[in-house]
Scaffold this active site. Structure first.
Site, PDB file in Angstrom:
ATOM      1  CE  LYS B  54      -4.034  -2.612   0.680  1.00 38.61           C
ATOM      2  NZ  LYS B  54      -5.445  -1.337  -0.119  1.00 38.61           N
ATOM      3  CB  SER B  79      -8.426  -3.233   7.201  1.00 37.16           C
ATOM      4  OG  SER B  79      -7.441  -3.519   6.946  1.00 37.16           O
ATOM      5  CG  ASN B  81      -1.500  -3.772   5.797  1.00 36.28           C
ATOM      6  OD1 ASN B  81      -1.362  -3.959   6.309  1.00 36.28           O
ATOM      7  ND2 ASN B  81      -1.945  -4.741   5.071  1.00 36.28           N
ATOM      8  CD  GLN B  84       1.254  -0.055   9.246  1.00 36.93           C
ATOM      9  OE1 GLN B  84       2.507  -0.200   9.369  1.00 36.93           O
ATOM     10  NE2 GLN B  84       0.456  -1.381   9.325  1.00 36.93           N
ATOM     11  N   GLY B 182      -8.861  -7.153  -2.060  1.00 38.36           N
ATOM     12  CA  GLY B 182      -9.934  -6.898  -1.373  1.00 38.36           C
ATOM     13  C   GLY B 182     -10.890  -5.662  -2.642  1.00 38.36           C
ATOM     14  N   GLY B 183     -10.754  -4.952  -2.516  1.00 41.36           N
ATOM     15  CA  GLY B 183     -11.303  -3.739  -3.270  1.00 41.36           C
ATOM     16  C   GLY B 183     -10.604  -4.091  -4.950  1.00 41.36           C
ATOM     17  N   GLY B 184     -10.089  -4.354  -5.056  1.00 41.06           N
ATOM     18  CA  GLY B 184      -9.351  -4.470  -6.235  1.00 41.06           C
ATOM     19  C   GLY B 184      -8.289  -3.411  -6.908  1.00 41.06           C
ATOM     20  CG  ASP B 209     -16.713  -8.018  -2.830  1.00 42.42           C
ATOM     21  OD1 ASP B 209     -15.601  -8.506  -2.069  1.00 42.42           O
ATOM     22  OD2 ASP B 209     -15.973  -7.093  -4.180  1.00 42.42           O
ATOM     23  CB  SER B 304      -0.450  -8.071  -1.125  1.00 43.99           C
ATOM     24  OG  SER B 304      -1.162  -9.284  -0.446  1.00 43.99           O
ATOM     25  CG  ASN B 307       2.124  -4.795   8.945  1.00 41.85           C
ATOM     26  OD1 ASN B 307       3.181  -4.630   9.286  1.00 41.85           O
ATOM     27  ND2 ASN B 307       1.570  -3.749   8.030  1.00 41.85           N
TER      28      ASN B 307
END
Lengths: 321, 321
Positions: B54, B79, B81, B84, B182-184, B209, B304, B307
């Site tokens: 990220k 959430s 990453n 940070q 996750g969100g892509g 999803d 990816s 943590n």
């Protein structure tokens, strides 16, 4: 105890080893890490394919064998990481390898060495059996070449390739390399590779034969009955003349770390570097974290191995001592 | 729910992001790893300074802010990453950052974000609070710029810089990139970066999803009441139009992994790669290990993030389910 070395290791040998190793293994990462407000660098050889720097020396040694020597096979003595290095190189080159290992080595190391196709010969470390004598006898009996874990000029030069990588990654020689030290193969190799760097060997408390050897000017031994240490990879009774000839000229005074300091370093590497580091591979980091060595922005700390049993690592994560 | 994207992300944008990121962060290692007899490659972004990829998108976004926007500060939702990443970039650039985080995020992520100097605004994920609505309201109220974790063309392009690094390290575009989704944001970025690679998004069971969106051709949501997952980092209710526009064109069918498969992948990464990988960061590796994706020597699996709380990791090492 040690056979006479056929030659002294050289900086040219380190450079030749670095070239051979660069051809098959990408450089391991040099990660920035902040310790006590100073941004130093961690050289992560726990990320080698076998999980330790020992792949370097083994590759340099085995690739320099003559065709006749290759056909005869090799013997190594190791608590587990050199074992995997030799077994890995032997498999790649189609050479037979037998490894003399302590029966109390971490299971993960015994299994990994066997999985690489090497023959395992166990000995009783706790009972004080001389692993070098066992290995020498096996060599004589089978006509094999001994690949010693540190008392070997090729092995020293090969380990030194780490220093060539570090200098390239840093864009200069480090001011200081803090190095996990067992028999002194890596420390001597780094000393040859980086002539302008201070070399600080770090040993487990009670297994400080190199520190005492540097202090007295002659090779000292850890006598039977020394305290236990969790640092199996660097639990070595003494360095060898071929190593000490380099270390004596180049090393700063050695420092020692306790098991608790090593475990704290393993937890630090888990949380801050997301790395699995075995106890012996965390000794240099432990010394840096415990304030036992001077640090500046050109300091490099070796993280030399990551082969540790899951249960041991889980226990280390779960404690705070 | 999502604000309209100001523009579409582009491959040129990915290349520009890759240049900016290469100037401050060395490429993360691409480590060889054998899975089911095939030698594939693991791209280890858990070794970024913040322990996750990220940092890439955050850096590209924040460095492209105007002086006025920088002065106004930024808001992010995450959430942990992305939190940070934004906090790290904001600190480097002297920008004020507030991060909307779920109260049940891993403590290690909450603490690390706060340690980077960001303001933390907690919300109730389990209770179904809409984090995007909270963030949008904060932006309006304070006149700040929203840096969305994935629904943002800069963030997508920044994450795509991972693909530029991979292609350079591999010497070619991968045949296939198996990616934790996750969100892509990362999946879309990689799809833009590596136009010739198949992109396989991997989601936690019950949080698929993106897989369902790809199947139906329209964006699907995870409804409240979905099963729990240990993959907090990729526990995302839906992708956004700016992501899906890319994913729909480029992705292979998505696959899902169970918590048990994710834990097995974490243990594999511990033993074979000596890496600490968090659950959400191990999803792609889990899919590869579980035989859910085709593998060849040019396949890349993303690791990816790393943590994770020590107690959780110790528990994962100590179980076999």
């Amino acid at each position: 105890m040690f056979r006479e070395s056929p030659r002294a290791p050289t900086q040219d040998g380190v450079l030749r080893a670095a070239g051979k190793i660069a051809a098959i293994l990408p450089p391991t990462p040099l990660l920035p890490v902040e310790i006590g407000g100073v941004r130093v660098h961690a050289k992560c050889d726990n990320l080698q394919p076998i999980g330790a720097f020992k792949i370097r020396g083994a590759w340099h040694r085995l690739t320099d064998l003559t065709p006749e020597e290759r056909a005869g096979g090799v013997i190594a003595v190791s608590s587990g990481n050199h074992a995997q290095g030799v077994a890995w190189a032997a498999r790649e080159l189609g050479i037979e390898a037998a490894i003399v290992m302590p029966a109390d080595a971490p299971r993960v190391k015994l299994e990994a060495t066997a999985a690489l196709g090497a023959e395992i010969v166990l000995y009783d470390r706790a009972g004080g059996e001389d692993r070098d004598a066992i290995a020498n006898a096996l060599c004589d009996e089978r006509g094999r070449i001994l690949v010693h874990a540190y008392a070997d000029p090729w092995v020293i030069e090969g380990q030194g390739s780490m220093g060539i990588e570090i200098a390239e990654q840093l864009g200069r020689e480090p001011s200081r390399i803090v190095v996990c030290c067992g028999g002194g193969g890596l420390a001597a190799g780094l000393a040859l590779a980086c002539r302008d760097s201070a070399i600080v060997p770090v040993e487990p408390k009670g297994w400080d034969d190199v520190a005492r050897s540097l202090q007295t000017g002659t090779i000292q031994r850890v006598e039977p009955g020394a305290p236990k240490t969790i640092c199996d990879a660097i639990q070595t009774p003494s360095t060898a003349p071929v190593n000490f000839a380099v270390l004596r000229e180049r090393c700063d005074p050695g420092v020692t770390v306790t098991d608790a300091q090593v475990r704290a370093a393993q937890r630090f590497a888990f949380a801050k570097l997301r790395l699995v580091v075995e106890p012996g591979g965390a000794a240099a980091l432990a010394a840096a974290l415990a304030g036992k060595v001077a640090l500046d922005e050109h300091t490099v700390v070796t993280i030399s191995g990551g082969n540790t049993d899951a249960a041991d690592f889980a226990r280390t994560l779960s404690t705070t001592d």
